[in-house]
Design a protein around this motif. Structure first.
Motif, short mmCIF file in Angstrom:
data_model
loop_
_atom_site.label_atom_id
_atom_site.label_comp_id
_atom_site.label_asym_id
_atom_site.label_seq_id
_atom_site.Cartn_x
_atom_site.Cartn_y
_atom_site.Cartn_z
N GLY A 30 -1.13 -2.35 -6.32
CA GLY A 30 -2.29 -1.54 -5.98
C GLY A 30 -2.07 -0.70 -4.74
N ALA A 31 -1.44 -1.30 -3.72
CA ALA A 31 -1.15 -0.56 -2.49
C ALA A 31 -0.21 0.61 -2.77
N PHE A 32 0.75 0.41 -3.66
CA PHE A 32 1.68 1.48 -4.01
C PHE A 32 0.93 2.63 -4.69
N VAL A 33 0.06 2.30 -5.62
CA VAL A 33 -0.71 3.34 -6.32
C VAL A 33 -1.60 4.08 -5.33
N VAL A 34 -2.24 3.36 -4.42
CA VAL A 34 -3.11 3.98 -3.43
C VAL A 34 -2.32 4.91 -2.52
N THR A 35 -1.14 4.48 -2.07
CA THR A 35 -0.35 5.36 -1.19
C THR A 35 0.11 6.61 -1.92
N LEU A 36 0.35 6.50 -3.21
CA LEU A 36 0.74 7.70 -3.97
C LEU A 36 -0.44 8.64 -4.17
N THR A 37 -1.61 8.09 -4.46
CA THR A 37 -2.74 8.95 -4.81
C THR A 37 -3.50 9.46 -3.60
N TYR A 38 -3.71 8.63 -2.60
CA TYR A 38 -4.52 9.05 -1.46
C TYR A 38 -3.71 9.58 -0.29
N PHE A 39 -2.50 9.10 -0.13
CA PHE A 39 -1.71 9.46 1.05
C PHE A 39 -0.43 10.20 0.72
#
Length: 162
Positions: free
Chosen positions: A116-125
C-alpha cells in the motif's frame, strides 16, 4: 561385483530413503546445526532491526504527529485519522515481529502495508522514495516464510479459544 558398484535395488532404496529424509529435514533456520543456529540468530537480528525501524522510525513520527508525517497525510487528504491509523498498524506490526507466535503473520501484514505504501508513493508523491517500501518487503517476506511454522501454532491457539 567390485566394491565400487552398488546393486540397483540398494541404490533405488537408498535414493528413496534419502528423498524421504530430505522431506522431513527441518528448514535451515530451524535446524540444530551450527549453520542453522547462525541462520536463526541472523533472522532474529533482522526481526529486531525491522521491529525497531517500524516502531521508532516509522510509527513514532505518525503517532506524535511530527510535522513531516502530518504534512504528507494532509497532502493525500487522509488527515490525522489516516496518519494515526497507519501509525498504530506499524506499531502493532513492529511489536508483533518480536512475539514468536505472531512473527510470520506480522511480517505478512507489514508486507501488505508496504505494498500500500508503494502504491501511495507512486500515485500521490510521483514515485519519490518508492523504493523504500519495496526494499522493506524483501526481508519481511523472508521472515514470513522462515517463520511460517508458527502459523500452525497460532491457528491451533485461535481454534482452542473459539
Amino acid at each position: 561385483m567390485s566394491d565400487t558398484t552398488v546393486p540397483v535395488t540398494a541404490a533405488t532404496s537408498a535414493s528413496t530413503s534419502a528423498s524421504a529424509a530430505a522431506s522431513r529435514r527441518p528448514v535451515v533456520g530451524e535446524s540444530a546445526t551450527a549453520r542453522g543456529r547462525r541462520a536463526r540468530i541472523a533472522l532474529r537480528g533482522l526481526q529486531v532491526f525491522l521491529a525497531l525501524f517500524y516502531v521508532i522510525a516509522s510509527a513514532l513520527p505518525k503517532l506524535i504527529a511530527h510535522p513531516s508525517a502530518a504534512e504528507g497525510f494532509d497532502d493525500m487528504g487522509w488527515g490525522s485519522a489516516g496518519m494515526y491509523t497507519i501509525g498504530v498498524l506499524e506499531l502493532a506490526g513492529g511489536i508483533a515481529l518480536l512475539i514468536p507466535v505472531l512473527q510470520s503473520v506480522a511480517a505478512m501484514a507489514l508486507s501488505g502495508l508496504m505494498v500500500g505504501a508503494f502504491v501511495v508513493t507512486l500515485t500521490y508523491f510521483n514515485g519519490e522514495n518508492a523504493a523504500t517500501p519495496l526494499i522493506l518487503i524483501v526481508p519481511l517476506v523472508l521472515i514470513a516464510w522462515a517463520r511460517r511454522g508458527h502459523n500452525e501454532h497460532l491457528l491451533a491457539l485461535v481454534r482452542r479459544r473459539a
